[in-house]
Design a protein around this motif. Structure first.
Motif, short mmCIF file in Angstrom:
data_model
loop_
_atom_site.label_atom_id
_atom_site.label_comp_id
_atom_site.label_asym_id
_atom_site.label_seq_id
_atom_site.Cartn_x
_atom_site.Cartn_y
_atom_site.Cartn_z
N PHE A 1 26.17 -15.58 54.93
CA PHE A 1 25.90 -14.25 54.40
C PHE A 1 27.20 -13.50 54.10
O PHE A 1 27.31 -12.78 53.10
N ALA A 2 28.21 -13.67 54.97
CA ALA A 2 29.50 -13.00 54.76
C ALA A 2 30.19 -13.53 53.51
O ALA A 2 30.74 -12.76 52.72
N LYS A 3 30.16 -14.83 53.33
CA LYS A 3 30.80 -15.44 52.15
C LYS A 3 30.17 -14.89 50.87
O LYS A 3 30.88 -14.57 49.91
N ILE A 4 28.86 -14.75 50.87
CA ILE A 4 28.18 -14.18 49.71
C ILE A 4 28.50 -12.68 49.59
O ILE A 4 28.79 -12.18 48.49
N GLY A 5 28.51 -11.97 50.71
CA GLY A 5 28.70 -10.52 50.71
C GLY A 5 30.09 -10.05 50.37
O GLY A 5 30.26 -8.94 49.86
N ILE A 6 31.12 -10.86 50.64
CA ILE A 6 32.49 -10.40 50.39
C ILE A 6 32.96 -10.65 48.97
O ILE A 6 34.08 -10.29 48.63
N GLU A 7 32.09 -11.22 48.15
CA GLU A 7 32.47 -11.43 46.76
C GLU A 7 32.75 -10.08 46.11
O GLU A 7 31.92 -9.18 46.10
N ASN A 8 33.97 -9.93 45.61
CA ASN A 8 34.41 -8.69 44.95
C ASN A 8 34.43 -7.48 45.89
O ASN A 8 34.30 -6.34 45.45
N VAL A 9 34.56 -7.72 47.20
CA VAL A 9 34.66 -6.65 48.18
C VAL A 9 35.89 -6.92 49.04
O VAL A 9 36.12 -8.06 49.45
N ASP A 10 36.68 -5.89 49.32
CA ASP A 10 37.83 -6.05 50.20
C ASP A 10 37.36 -6.57 51.56
O ASP A 10 36.38 -6.05 52.13
N ALA A 11 38.03 -7.58 52.08
CA ALA A 11 37.62 -8.20 53.34
C ALA A 11 37.63 -7.21 54.51
O ALA A 11 36.75 -7.26 55.38
N ASN A 12 38.59 -6.30 54.53
CA ASN A 12 38.65 -5.32 55.63
C ASN A 12 37.50 -4.32 55.53
O ASN A 12 36.92 -3.92 56.55
N LEU A 13 37.16 -3.91 54.32
CA LEU A 13 36.02 -3.02 54.13
C LEU A 13 34.74 -3.73 54.55
O LEU A 13 33.88 -3.14 55.22
N ALA A 14 34.62 -4.99 54.18
CA ALA A 14 33.44 -5.77 54.58
C ALA A 14 33.35 -5.87 56.10
O ALA A 14 32.26 -5.74 56.67
N THR A 15 34.47 -6.08 56.76
CA THR A 15 34.48 -6.15 58.22
C THR A 15 34.07 -4.81 58.82
O THR A 15 33.30 -4.78 59.80
N ALA A 16 34.52 -3.72 58.24
CA ALA A 16 34.16 -2.40 58.74
C ALA A 16 32.66 -2.15 58.61
O ALA A 16 32.02 -1.64 59.54
N VAL A 17 32.09 -2.52 57.47
CA VAL A 17 30.64 -2.35 57.27
C VAL A 17 29.88 -3.17 58.30
O VAL A 17 28.95 -2.68 58.96
N ARG A 18 30.27 -4.42 58.46
CA ARG A 18 29.63 -5.31 59.44
C ARG A 18 29.72 -4.73 60.85
O ARG A 18 28.76 -4.78 61.62
N THR A 19 30.87 -4.18 61.18
CA THR A 19 31.09 -3.64 62.51
C THR A 19 30.17 -2.45 62.80
O THR A 19 29.64 -2.31 63.91
#
Length: 143
Positions: A25-43
């Motif tokens: 899900f993360a691999k799909i979700g981080i497409e065209n999204v900054d990895a740190n922003l994605a981590t923050a959302v997940r957190t």
């Protein structure tokens, strides 16, 4: 149903299952999204789930009973978890999930070493052999 002393197997398998889904899900979700922003959302999502469970179980009152030592180590663990997630998402954004995940799971070998050094858990033949097999499997998947 297994006794409570063996229920850890079920939790460990569920952990592995959801960790695998996390990677996909993360691999799909981080497409065209900054990895740190994605981590923050997940957190934030994890924050709400974890506190929701604590509140639903009525364990919020136990917060005051956590010893200073335990609290310090839980905070340090939280820092390590955050750093792990940040680096994991960076690696996942740049690499293939099927290669990033095995390297991430090489933490198992590190846990074996750290548990012997810091927790004084025994390094049995079975534990060493299993760790070596994990290392070999990781190398086969990555190289």
């Amino acid at each position: 149903m297994e006794s409570s002393s063996n229920i850890w197997w079920i939790y460990a398998l569920l952990s592995a299952f959801f960790a695998a889904l996390t990677t996909i899900f993360a691999k799909i979700g981080i497409e065209n999204v900054d990895a740190n922003l994605a981590t923050a959302v997940r957190t934030v999502v994890i924050l709400f789930i974890a506190w929701g469970i604590v509140l639903a179980q009525g364990n919020i009152g136990h917060l005051a009973t956590i010893s200073t030592r335990s609290l310090i180590f839980l905070v340090i663990s939280g820092i390590a978890t955050g750093l792990s997630w940040i680096f994991y998402f960076q690696a996942l954004q740049l690499g293939k999930a099927a290669q990033v995940a095995p390297i991430d799971k090489s933490s198992v070998m590190m846990v074996i070493i750290f548990s012997a050094l810091f927790l004084h858990e025994p390094l049995t033949f079975k534990v060493v052999l299993g760790g070596c097999l994990i290392a070999i499997g990781t190398l086969v998947l990555v190289l």
